[in-house]
Design a protein around this motif. Structure first.
Motif, PDB file in Angstrom:
ATOM      1  N   GLU A 912      32.964 -41.349  -3.527  1.00 43.90           N
ATOM      2  CA  GLU A 912      33.422 -42.102  -4.659  1.00 43.90           C
ATOM      3  C   GLU A 912      32.601 -43.321  -5.009  1.00 43.90           C
ATOM      4  N   THR A 913      32.171 -44.069  -3.933  1.00 45.52           N
ATOM      5  CA  THR A 913      31.363 -45.408  -4.456  1.00 45.52           C
ATOM      6  C   THR A 913      30.090 -44.923  -4.775  1.00 45.52           C
ATOM      7  N   LEU A 914      29.396 -43.844  -4.635  1.00 49.27           N
ATOM      8  CA  LEU A 914      28.285 -43.303  -5.313  1.00 49.27           C
ATOM      9  C   LEU A 914      28.679 -43.098  -6.752  1.00 49.27           C
ATOM     10  N   ASN A 915      29.606 -42.500  -7.009  1.00 50.31           N
ATOM     11  CA  ASN A 915      30.134 -41.974  -8.369  1.00 50.31           C
ATOM     12  C   ASN A 915      30.313 -43.538  -9.288  1.00 50.31           C
ATOM     13  N   CYS A 916      31.124 -44.412  -8.525  1.00 50.48           N
ATOM     14  CA  CYS A 916      31.341 -45.522  -9.440  1.00 50.48           C
ATOM     15  C   CYS A 916      30.175 -46.569  -9.663  1.00 50.48           C
ATOM     16  N   THR A 917      29.336 -46.664  -8.467  1.00 50.65           N
ATOM     17  CA  THR A 917      28.051 -47.590  -8.832  1.00 50.65           C
ATOM     18  C   THR A 917      27.183 -46.980  -9.442  1.00 50.65           C
ATOM     19  N   ARG A 918      27.223 -45.590  -9.721  1.00 54.12           N
ATOM     20  CA  ARG A 918      26.182 -44.848 -10.609  1.00 54.12           C
ATOM     21  C   ARG A 918      26.441 -45.378 -12.021  1.00 54.12           C
ATOM     22  N   GLN A 919      27.614 -45.673 -12.276  1.00 55.81           N
ATOM     23  CA  GLN A 919      28.088 -46.152 -13.740  1.00 55.81           C
ATOM     24  C   GLN A 919      27.672 -47.405 -14.080  1.00 55.81           C
ATOM     25  N   MET A 920      27.545 -48.224 -13.185  1.00 53.64           N
ATOM     26  CA  MET A 920      27.114 -49.723 -13.168  1.00 53.64           C
ATOM     27  C   MET A 920      25.773 -49.870 -13.788  1.00 53.64           C
ATOM     28  N   ASP A 921      24.838 -49.568 -12.913  1.00 52.64           N
ATOM     29  CA  ASP A 921      23.347 -49.576 -13.417  1.00 52.64           C
ATOM     30  C   ASP A 921      22.435 -48.453 -12.910  1.00 52.64           C
ATOM     31  N   ARG A 922      22.327 -47.420 -13.781  1.00 48.48           N
ATOM     32  CA  ARG A 922      21.708 -46.397 -12.981  1.00 48.48           C
ATOM     33  C   ARG A 922      20.374 -46.206 -12.588  1.00 48.48           C
ATOM     34  N   GLN A 923      19.493 -47.367 -13.374  1.00 48.97           N
ATOM     35  CA  GLN A 923      18.151 -47.565 -12.597  1.00 48.97           C
ATOM     36  C   GLN A 923      18.300 -48.301 -11.083  1.00 48.97           C
ATOM     37  N   GLU A 924      19.065 -49.205 -10.933  1.00 52.01           N
ATOM     38  CA  GLU A 924      19.337 -49.731  -9.790  1.00 52.01           C
ATOM     39  C   GLU A 924      19.769 -49.050  -8.840  1.00 52.01           C
ATOM     40  N   TRP A 925      20.802 -48.154  -9.333  1.00 54.05           N
ATOM     41  CA  TRP A 925      21.641 -47.356  -8.380  1.00 54.05           C
ATOM     42  C   TRP A 925      20.523 -46.088  -7.843  1.00 54.05           C
ATOM     43  N   ALA A 926      19.548 -45.897  -8.547  1.00 52.54           N
ATOM     44  CA  ALA A 926      18.522 -44.790  -8.236  1.00 52.54           C
ATOM     45  C   ALA A 926      17.724 -45.331  -7.119  1.00 52.54           C
ATOM     46  N   ARG A 927      17.235 -46.790  -7.433  1.00 55.76           N
ATOM     47  CA  ARG A 927      16.527 -47.298  -6.475  1.00 55.76           C
ATOM     48  C   ARG A 927      17.052 -47.396  -5.118  1.00 55.76           C
ATOM     49  N   THR A 928      18.543 -47.821  -5.121  1.00 56.57           N
ATOM     50  CA  THR A 928      19.100 -47.962  -4.080  1.00 56.57           C
ATOM     51  C   THR A 928      19.366 -46.640  -3.057  1.00 56.57           C
ATOM     52  N   LEU A 929      19.287 -45.556  -3.956  1.00 55.26           N
ATOM     53  CA  LEU A 929      19.515 -44.396  -3.322  1.00 55.26           C
ATOM     54  C   LEU A 929      18.080 -43.990  -2.656  1.00 55.26           C
ATOM     55  N   LEU A 930      17.113 -44.409  -3.212  1.00 53.18           N
ATOM     56  CA  LEU A 930      15.821 -44.099  -2.603  1.00 53.18           C
ATOM     57  C   LEU A 930      15.503 -45.024  -1.255  1.00 53.18           C
ATOM     58  N   LEU A 931      15.862 -46.309  -1.428  1.00 52.24           N
ATOM     59  CA  LEU A 931      16.033 -46.984  -0.171  1.00 52.24           C
ATOM     60  C   LEU A 931      16.800 -46.404   0.802  1.00 52.24           C
ATOM     61  N   SER A 932      18.153 -45.809   0.645  1.00 53.61           N
ATOM     62  CA  SER A 932      18.791 -45.196   1.372  1.00 53.61           C
ATOM     63  C   SER A 932      18.274 -43.898   2.128  1.00 53.61           C
ATOM     64  N   LEU A 933      17.713 -43.298   1.531  1.00 54.56           N
ATOM     65  CA  LEU A 933      16.805 -42.153   1.909  1.00 54.56           C
ATOM     66  C   LEU A 933      15.620 -42.755   2.582  1.00 54.56           C
ATOM     67  N   GLN A 934      14.946 -43.665   2.273  1.00 55.84           N
ATOM     68  CA  GLN A 934      13.856 -44.116   3.397  1.00 55.84           C
ATOM     69  C   GLN A 934      14.338 -44.650   4.562  1.00 55.84           C
ATOM     70  N   GLN A 935      15.557 -45.206   4.407  1.00 54.59           N
ATOM     71  CA  GLN A 935      16.266 -45.762   5.666  1.00 54.59           C
ATOM     72  C   GLN A 935      16.418 -44.403   6.632  1.00 54.59           C
ATOM     73  N   VAL A 936      17.113 -43.348   5.912  1.00 51.25           N
ATOM     74  CA  VAL A 936      17.517 -42.332   6.939  1.00 51.25           C
ATOM     75  C   VAL A 936      16.263 -41.704   7.363  1.00 51.25           C
ATOM     76  N   GLY A 937      15.384 -41.363   6.828  1.00 54.75           N
ATOM     77  CA  GLY A 937      13.867 -41.164   7.199  1.00 54.75           C
ATOM     78  C   GLY A 937      13.526 -41.954   8.402  1.00 54.75           C
TER      79      GLY A 937
END
Length: 937
Positions: A912-937
């Motif tokens: 639900e947090t992913l869905n809500c934050t995606r509507q706020m700023d999609r570009q920043e949301w995408a950067r945050t998602l990439l950062l999360s994937l890098q941290q997981v890796g």
């Protein structure tokens, strides 16, 4: 037959959880043939109507028809799968439609489709045509059925005279259009639902209007049954569906005719016996011969009707009850239930009941539902239920297991069926069978819970009539308490009461009896401690149900209450108040020392129509209640009972009440006592070098009472902020203040700030008040931030929750929506605080050692669930800061990177947090998602 044969291969025994449909997703016109090989063919010589699974060719030998017509073989050189019926939507005034093209109009079809003329009138007009020319009349009826299939073909007189049924149906199959798979019976729009009803009514009316002569002419019914049987064996779904429905409705009408003939036979028999018993001199001349002639005629008619019914059963039902199309199977079993209920003498046999039993295992819930409803008609009458012992013994296990059917609607009807069995077959259900139904009173589906409530009431809670003079429902309540205690689900009293509300509501609302039972002091008549606790919970749940008029949380009300129902609920609430006003002070006095009983009783007070205290001049009972409320607060420190007392006091302080001054006075006295004691304790603590255990307990108890009272009442005028802040600073600096004192102190700081914020209204706010409030809010946040590193888990979690709440309330959204004057109050977390909040999540929420799966097996399941619940609350508090733009969106990477690893514990919150934050700023949301994937890796 039930002993000799098991379920047919066509419908294997599968649990309701098997949800795959047997080809039901195929196009209606393109689904050909049967879904399964035929079952074993049991023979039942004792039933004149029971089929043995004969083929279509064998069936033709049983009829005396004008000509022999074979079954419809597949046309050579043509694949019928490619032919699909055309959509049958209503068209223009010329009567043409995609299902018929421009062929000659069919009077019957157009009359039924328009629904402008009564069906009986249409059938009477058709009968006149049939009497003048029976071939023309039959063809009109046959073409009506063909048109109802969505076929644009027509059966011509030449085809009727020169071709067999199989050849006629082959030609009709070639007349289907290929652009649509719909046909009239497959359409769900209102005109075609009306057409379906008219179609069934017309087929039945034909048999009814012909029952005195034409039905026995050896032409109409023979030709019609032969034609329907041939169509029902077609590989075209539209033909099978329409003809099967017509055959089933025709069979139902013939059953009615057979019943009429049977009744005439009984009357004839009585007349003959009465005439024969007369003395020879008093007998009417020739009357016995006339009655005997009439008997032979009726016997011949009965045989003809039974031959027709036998032909339909063997030629249509036996093959189509296992058809691949669920609608066809459902129509067969539904009509079979009607036959067995109406004509029990011929159909209510084990040889017919086995088909119903086999269909209980159908994979489609609609078919199972119709099957259960058919059984309800049989078990609903004692005379028919008595003839179903063998069926009950054979299929009872399956019926009992279906109370857990994956489709709630089916489960509801199964429970109703078991209730009918309980009423009409006393020994059918064992205690073990009933135990499978009892737990359903606690399920979330209200229809299912209400049905289970009726079952429970009929089985256990419907006592014999109380002795004269008793005037109450003591036996009912004792039985209910026994069940409630044995079920060991005491926290679910509201669900049990709601389940019984429809069937036992008047008994549950017997407030006088409940009060008398709870105040009973006699050792012989009184209740045990467990029974008293359970009865208090049931009383509170019943009162809440009356006051709110809605089921408990998790159960959706069946419908919105009407104005009359709302008026009745208000009248019942007033009656509740009048009955318990004199009793409640006594109950509180008796149970004030027992938190588990005092808390529900205080909830009952909130359910009262409190205006009655003012309109009836009941100041004395009100003073007694307020006095007992103060006693309860003084005796307990548990959060549940204190919260109940705080809410009850809040209701009594409502400014709209005439006697709210009494509540205000009681609240002020209570707050004065608690605040004065707290001020003295804090002063002594700050001056002393250490805190004794007894002193710590006393201060913790006072603070707990103040914190709970502060949550519902404005206590800012008692100036508790500074003492709580000094106490917290002292505890953080010295480490000598126990956690049970620090936790309510943090809560008091929190509530003080929120109440002060609620006082700031209007466009103009004095600057000094803004500065004072911001200073206190910042001080509270600073203290909470310091508490995040405390060793005690309770202090850490309370500080994190309060800090998250204050940052959210004083976040960027505060000066919006007309609150621009509050802009100076906005608190933005610094980078260090954001990092500390994220680190708190890592240490105490996303800690692998504390995941739900890896918690120590030493802990009980309840402890593990409570721990998981606390962690979810902490994560939800942090995620709200992200969603409301209090924290930078990049901080969400500390949450998103744990999505896969902790999905079972927190997957819904993170998603639900992913869905809500995606509507706020999609570009920043995408950067945050990439950062999360890098941290997981």
């Amino acid at each position: 037959p039930l002993r000799r044969h098991g379920p047919p291969p066509a419908l294997p025994r599968v649990p309701p959880a098997a949800s795959s449909s047997s080809g039901s997703s195929s196009a209606p016109g393109g689904n050909r043939g049967r879904s399964h090989p035929p079952p074993p063919s049991p023979t039942d010589s004792d039933s004149p109507i029971l089929s043995s699974g004969d083929s279509g060719s064998d069936f033709e030998d049983t009829l005396q028809r004008p000509r022999k017509r074979g079954g419809p073989p597949r046309p050579p050189g043509r694949d019928p799968v490619s032919k699909r019926p055309r959509r049958g939507e209503p068209e223009g005034d010329d009567g043409s439609s995609p299902a018929t093209g421009n062929r000659e109009q069919n009077t019957l079809f157009e009359a039924v489709r328009s629904a402008k003329v009564a069906v009986e009138t249409v059938v009477d007009e058709w009968l006149e045509t049939y009497r003048r020319d029976r071939e023309r009349g039959f063809l009109e009826l046959a073409n009506f059925i063909v048109r109802s299939c969505g076929c644009r073909g027509v059966v011509t007189p030449e085809m009727f005279r020169n071709l067999q049924n199989s050849e006629i149906i082959r030609q009709l199959t070639e007349e289907f259009a290929e652009d649509s798979a719909d046909y009239p019976l497959s359409l769900s729009t209102q005109p075609w639902r009306r057409f379906r009803a008219g179609f069934c009514e017309l087929v039945a009316a034909v048999a009814r209007r012909c029952r005195y002569g034409i039905v026995y002419d050896g032409f109409l019914m023979d030709a019609l049954v032969s034609f329907l049987t041939g169509l029902s064996d077609s590989q075209v779904r539209a033909f099978r569906h329409t003809s099967t429905l017509a055959a089933m409705k025709l069979m139902t009408a013939l059953v009615t005719v057979a019943l009429g003939v049977s009744l005439q036979q009984d009357n004839n028999r009585r007349q003959y016996e009465a005439e024969r018993s007369k003395e020879p001199g008093r007998r009417a001349a020739g009357k016995l011969e006339a009655l005997l002639e009439k008997r032979r005629e009726l016997r011949e008619q009965q045989e003809e009707i039974e031959n027709m019914m036998n032909a339909i059963f063997k030629g249509v039902f036996v093959h189509r009850y296992r058809d691949v199309v669920p609608e066809i199977r459902g129509a067969c079993v539904e009509e079979l239930g009607t036959w067995m209920r109406s004509y029990a003498g011929s159909f209510l046999t084990d040889g017919h009941l086995k088909y119903v039993g086999w269909t209980l295992h159908d994979k489609q819930w609609e078919v199972r539902l119709r099957c259960v409803k058919a059984l309800q008609g049989l078990y609903g009458r004692r005379e028919t239920a008595a003839r179903m012992e063998l069926f009950t013994s054979r299929f009872k296990t399956r019926l009992v297991s279906m109370v857990l059917d994956k489709e709630p609607e089916v489960a509801v009807e199964v429970v109703k069926l078991l209730t009918l069995m309980l009423e009409n077959m006393e020994e059918a259900l064992t205690e073990e069978d009933c135990r499978s139904v009892y737990p359903l009173v606690y399920v979330s589906s209200r229809p299912l819970a209400a049905a289970a409530g009726v079952f429970l009431y009929r089985r256990l809670l419907s006592p014999p009539r109380d002795p004269p003079g008793a005037g109450d429902n003591r036996t009912f309540f004792r039985l209910l308490l026994t069940f409630f205690i044995e079920s060991e689900l005491h926290e679910h009293a509201a669900y049990l009461v709601d389940s019984l509300w429809d069937c036992a509501g008047p008994r549950l609302r017997d407030w006088e009896t409940v009060g008398a039972l709870l105040l009973e002091e006699s050792p012989a008549e009184g209740l045990s401690d467990r029974q008293e606790k359970a009865l208090v919970e049931i009383l509170a749940a019943s009162a809440t149900r009356v006051a709110e008029g809605q089921p408990p949380v998790g159960r959706v009300p069946a419908k919105k209450p009407s104005a009359r129902e709302r008026k009745a609920e208000q009248e019942e609430r007033t009656r509740l108040t009048h009955c318990l006003i004199p009793t409640l002070p006594q109950l509180l006095a008796k149970f004030s020392a027992e938190a588990e009983k005092a808390a529900p009783l205080l909830e009952v007070l909130r359910c009262f129509d409190l205006s009655v205290y003012g309109t009836r001049r009941l100041e004395k009972p009100l003073e007694l209640v307020l006095g007992q409320l103060g006693e309860v607060v003084g005796k307990h420190t548990g959060p549940a009972v204190l919260a109940a007392a705080s809410r009850a006091l809040q209701a009594l302080c409502d400014p709209e009440l005439a006697l709210h001054g009494h509540g205000d006075l009681a609240r002020s006295r209570l707050a004065d006592q608690l605040a004065d004691k707290f001020q003295r304790d804090v002063t002594e603590l700050l001056q002393a070098s250490s805190l004794e255990e007894e002193e710590a307990y006393s201060m913790a108890a006072t603070l707990k009472r103040l914190a709970v009272l502060f949550s519902a009442h404005d206590l800012t005028r008692w100036q508790l902020f500074q003492p709580c802040a000094r106490l917290l600073q002292h505890g953080l600096g010295t480490g000598q203040v126990p956690p049970q004192v620090l936790v309510p102190a943090i809560a008091c700081l929190h509530f003080h700030v929120l109440w002060e914020l609620s006082h700031l209204r209007g466009p103009q706010v004095p600057p000094e008040r803004l500065r004072s409030l911001k200073s206190r809010a910042a001080a509270c946040c600073s203290l909470c931030q310091s508490c995040l590193s405390e060793p005690d888990a309770g202090v850490r979690e309370q500080a994190f929750a309060v800090l998250s709440d204050l940052l959210l309330v004083f976040g960027p959204q505060l000066p919006r929506d007309g609150r621009e004057a509050l802009a100076p109050l906005v608190l933005l977390p610094e980078a260090g605080l954001q990092s500390q909040l994220a680190a708190f999540l890592m240490d105490h929420v996303f800690n692998p050692a504390g995941s739900h799966e890896e918690l120590s097996d030493v802990e009980g399941p309840e402890s593990r669930l409570e721990e998981l619940h606390r962690r979810r609350l902490l994560l939800a508090a942090f995620c709200k800061l992200l969603v409301y733009d209090v924290l930078e969106l990049s901080a969400a990477s500390d949450v998103f990177k744990h999505y896969a690893k902790f999905y079972s514990d927190y997957g819904d919150i993170i998603k639900e947090t992913l869905n809500c934050t995606r509507q706020m700023d999609r570009q920043e949301w995408a950067r945050t998602l990439l950062l999360s994937l890098q941290q997981v890796g």
